[in-house]
Design an enzyme around this catalytic site. Structure first.
Site, PDB file in Angstrom:
ATOM      1  N   ARG A 234       5.648 -21.378 -29.283  1.00 18.58           N
ATOM      2  CA  ARG A 234       5.709 -21.092 -28.106  1.00 18.58           C
ATOM      3  C   ARG A 234       5.501 -22.050 -26.996  1.00 18.58           C
ATOM      4  O   ARG A 234       4.861 -22.705 -27.190  1.00 18.58           O
ATOM      5  CB  ARG A 234       4.759 -19.708 -27.943  1.00 18.58           C
ATOM      6  CG  ARG A 234       4.871 -18.624 -28.608  1.00 18.58           C
ATOM      7  CD  ARG A 234       5.694 -17.667 -28.073  1.00 18.58           C
ATOM      8  NE  ARG A 234       5.927 -16.460 -28.711  1.00 18.58           N
ATOM      9  CZ  ARG A 234       6.743 -15.724 -29.404  1.00 18.58           C
ATOM     10  NH1 ARG A 234       7.817 -16.517 -29.921  1.00 18.58           N
ATOM     11  NH2 ARG A 234       6.739 -14.678 -29.981  1.00 18.58           N
ATOM     12  N   GLU A 263      10.260 -18.316 -19.516  1.00 12.70           N
ATOM     13  CA  GLU A 263      11.510 -18.059 -20.063  1.00 12.70           C
ATOM     14  C   GLU A 263      12.130 -16.858 -19.375  1.00 12.70           C
ATOM     15  O   GLU A 263      11.555 -15.889 -19.076  1.00 12.70           O
ATOM     16  CB  GLU A 263      11.536 -17.943 -21.587  1.00 12.70           C
ATOM     17  CG  GLU A 263      10.791 -19.017 -22.215  1.00 12.70           C
ATOM     18  CD  GLU A 263      10.707 -18.992 -23.738  1.00 12.70           C
ATOM     19  OE1 GLU A 263      11.225 -17.900 -24.231  1.00 12.70           O
ATOM     20  OE2 GLU A 263      10.477 -19.904 -24.591  1.00 12.70           O
ATOM     21  N   HIS A 281      15.418 -20.821 -26.689  1.00 11.80           N
ATOM     22  CA  HIS A 281      14.970 -20.078 -27.390  1.00 11.80           C
ATOM     23  C   HIS A 281      15.772 -18.977 -28.585  1.00 11.80           C
ATOM     24  O   HIS A 281      15.841 -18.012 -28.564  1.00 11.80           O
ATOM     25  CB  HIS A 281      14.056 -18.857 -26.726  1.00 11.80           C
ATOM     26  CG  HIS A 281      12.904 -18.294 -27.525  1.00 11.80           C
ATOM     27  ND1 HIS A 281      11.620 -18.076 -26.854  1.00 11.80           N
ATOM     28  CD2 HIS A 281      12.750 -18.292 -28.976  1.00 11.80           C
ATOM     29  CE1 HIS A 281      10.986 -17.608 -27.843  1.00 11.80           C
ATOM     30  NE2 HIS A 281      11.375 -17.837 -29.053  1.00 11.80           N
TER      31      HIS A 281
END
Length: 315
Positions: A234, A263, A281
């Site tokens: 993360r 994000e 991601h």
């Protein structure tokens, strides 16, 4: 009548089609549920699906007085206020290990791309500089994988798969985690020791309050000017401002990132570094992973609505 399930995070509809065949999905499209649904509609919701990294606190839970299950699509659950859920006796489930192989693959991809400067090499061909024999300091020979010391921070399902993959490249593998594991890799007693030992630090630890910004300026300094950091965990695990500073002053050699502090990550100073490889991601974004994660979601929902413990609970 089908059971109703609230979709809290923003998901592509294609991912929800299979779940929608079994349940009546109330899609909030990533917006606060009260903006989309009335209090009456929310009053009957007993289960919801969310992305593990999406902040989900007591205020949202309290909009649904009958809420009994929060099911995370994916292995992570760091966005869920577990204390608030426990206070309400709300069960929390996730998809442990469902995307581990895919995430491990992207970790190795980022590692290789960063250390071998793949994007720089790609641009060297596309720009015509190679054909023109134009010299480039970025194209100097780099250290290969054989004999490299790869440090894996976190030895869960993903960490183990990363370690197994990089070991096949004739590397030395070391790791640090909260406890030692029965694995054929060197155990380092602390993250600091791991960073000093390795030349590539791969972050595979679970995100949470105890790991927030744990990879800071000191850890990056210990990694050194020939070191790389790869993050598929993360974005919160790395102090992103410290990472930018370390790249700018060449405290480290480069980075490979699939996750970010915020994000989606917009172009900024971080995206301008030629020695950083960036992906949006997509670590767990493979067909096989999505099927496996959907299997876990379906199993958790089926168990909950049948009055059984969740199939894949967050412990």
């Amino acid at each position: 009548m089908r059971d109703k399930v609230l979709i809290y995070s923003r998901f592509p509809k294609a991912l929800m089609l299979r779940i929608g065949e079994r349940y009546e999905l109330m899609d909030a499209a990533g917006k606060p549920p009260r903006e989309i649904f009335s209090a009456g509609q929310l009053a009957d919701i007993r289960a919801m699906i969310t992305a593990g990294g999406t902040p989900l606190g007591a205020g949202i839970m309290d909009l649904m007085p009958k809420l009994g299950a929060i099911v995370c699509y994916g292995t992570g659950y760091d966005g869920v206020d577990l204390a608030a859920a426990a206070k309400r006796n709300i069960m929390v489930g996730h998809s442990p290990g469902a995307n581990a192989a895919s995430v491990a693959d992207i970790a190795v991809t980022l590692l290789l791309a960063a250390t071998r400067r793949l994007l720089v090499a790609d641009n060297y061909v596309r720009s015509g500089d190679w054909a023109a024999a134009k010299p480039s300091p970025m194209m100097r020979p780099q250290a290969g994988m054989r004999g490299r010391k790869i440090g894996v921070y976190g030895m869960g399902e993903i960490g183990r798969k990363i370690a197994a993959r990089v070991a096949s490249f004739e590397t030395e593998v070391g790791y640090f985690s909260r406890s030692r594991h029965d694995v054929p890799y060197q155990y380092l007693p602390s993250l600091e020791a791991l960073a000093e030992w390795c030349s590539v630090l791969v972050i595979a630890v679970r995100a949470g309050p105890d790991t927030h910004h744990i990879v800071n300026a000191d850890i990056l300094r210990r990694l050194g000017k020939d070191g790389y950091v790869v993050n598929i965990s993360r974005g919160s695990v790395i102090d992103q401002a410290a990472l930018v500073a370390a790249l700018a002053d060449q405290t480290i050699a480069g980075a490979g990132l699939d996750v970010y502090a915020k994000e989606p990550h917009a172009p900024d100073v971080l995206t301008a570094f030629a020695n950083v490889v960036l992906t949006p991601h997509v670590g767990g974004h493979t067909l096989e992973s999505h099927v496996a994660m959907q299997d876990c979601v379906m199993a958790n929902l089926a168990a909950f609505f049948a009055g059984r413990p969740l199939a894949h609970p967050v412990s």
